[in-house]
Design a protein around this motif. Structure first.
Motif, PDB file in Angstrom:
ATOM      1  N   ILE A 126       0.862  -1.172   0.000  1.00 26.42           N
ATOM      2  CA  ILE A 126       0.000   0.000   0.000  1.00 26.42           C
ATOM      3  C   ILE A 126       0.900   1.224   0.000  1.00 26.42           C
ATOM      4  N   HIS A 167       1.521   5.511  -0.184  1.00 23.83           N
ATOM      5  CA  HIS A 167       0.942   6.774   0.264  1.00 23.83           C
ATOM      6  C   HIS A 167       1.057   7.773  -0.877  1.00 23.83           C
ATOM      7  N   ASP A 169      -7.826   5.123   0.604  1.00 20.23           N
ATOM      8  CA  ASP A 169      -8.138   5.278   2.021  1.00 20.23           C
ATOM      9  C   ASP A 169      -7.786   6.703   2.419  1.00 20.23           C
ATOM     10  N   TRP A 226      -7.384   9.099   5.271  1.00 17.91           N
ATOM     11  CA  TRP A 226      -7.138   8.839   6.682  1.00 17.91           C
ATOM     12  C   TRP A 226      -6.299   9.957   7.300  1.00 17.91           C
ATOM     13  N   CYS A 277      -9.296   4.762  11.654  1.00 20.55           N
ATOM     14  CA  CYS A 277      -8.348   4.627  10.535  1.00 20.55           C
ATOM     15  C   CYS A 277      -7.283   3.598  10.891  1.00 20.55           C
ATOM     16  N   ALA A 333      -6.585  -0.138   8.939  1.00 28.26           N
ATOM     17  CA  ALA A 333      -5.306  -0.321   8.241  1.00 28.26           C
ATOM     18  C   ALA A 333      -4.872  -1.789   8.093  1.00 28.26           C
ATOM     19  N   LYS A 358      -3.195   5.211   0.165  1.00 28.79           N
ATOM     20  CA  LYS A 358      -3.637   6.002   1.306  1.00 28.79           C
ATOM     21  C   LYS A 358      -3.326   7.480   1.067  1.00 28.79           C
ATOM     22  N   ASP A 414      -3.270  11.026   3.314  1.00 28.49           N
ATOM     23  CA  ASP A 414      -3.377  11.695   4.613  1.00 28.49           C
ATOM     24  C   ASP A 414      -4.179  12.986   4.411  1.00 28.49           C
ATOM     25  N   PRO A 441     -12.403   7.355   8.691  1.00 27.61           N
ATOM     26  CA  PRO A 441     -11.929   7.016   7.358  1.00 27.61           C
ATOM     27  C   PRO A 441     -13.036   7.090   6.308  1.00 27.61           C
ATOM     28  N   LEU A 501     -13.429   5.676   2.347  1.00 24.86           N
ATOM     29  CA  LEU A 501     -12.796   4.861   1.318  1.00 24.86           C
ATOM     30  C   LEU A 501     -13.541   5.099   0.018  1.00 24.86           C
TER      31      LEU A 501
END
Length: 106
Positions: free
Chosen positions: A3, A5, A23, A25, A32, A36, A54, A56, A73, A75
């Motif tokens: 995964i 970022h 995601d 988050w 969140c 994970a 993901k 942020d 979260p 999605l």
């Protein structure tokens, strides 16, 4: 797969091809943190069918507001760059795999 970022700058490039679960988050968000490990499991089980990334929300306000993310979260599932599903809040693993499976092309 792992995964990765993404940021406001790299977001569009990461969702343009195939099935991508994003995601939204933040590090301080309890649910969140709970979701994970499930995303890690889904990533290893569904491998090449879906990419999980993901974002942020604290550090990437532009993308967060562009997709109307108000609580985390959140999605969002993208298929070839278009949002096709959106779920808000903690979801059980089965719900997430079902959501993804609906859009997998065989």
């Amino acid at each position: 797969m792992t995964i990765s970022h993404v940021t406001d700058q790299t977001f569009k490039a990461n969702i343009k091809e195939g099935l991508v679960l994003v995601d939204f988050w933040a590090p301080w968000c309890g649910p969140c943190k709970m979701i994970a490990p499930m995303l890690e499991e889904i990533d290893s089980e569904m491998g090449n069918k879906v990419t999980i990334i993901k974002l942020d929300t604290d550090e990437n306000q532009e993308t967060t507001s562009a997709f109307g993310v108000m609580s985390i979260p959140t999605l969002i599932l993208f298929k070839d760059g278009k949002a096709v599903e959106k779920v808000i809040g903690y979801q059980p693993k089965e719900a997430l795999t079902d959501l993804i499976s609906k859009h997998v092309s065989f």
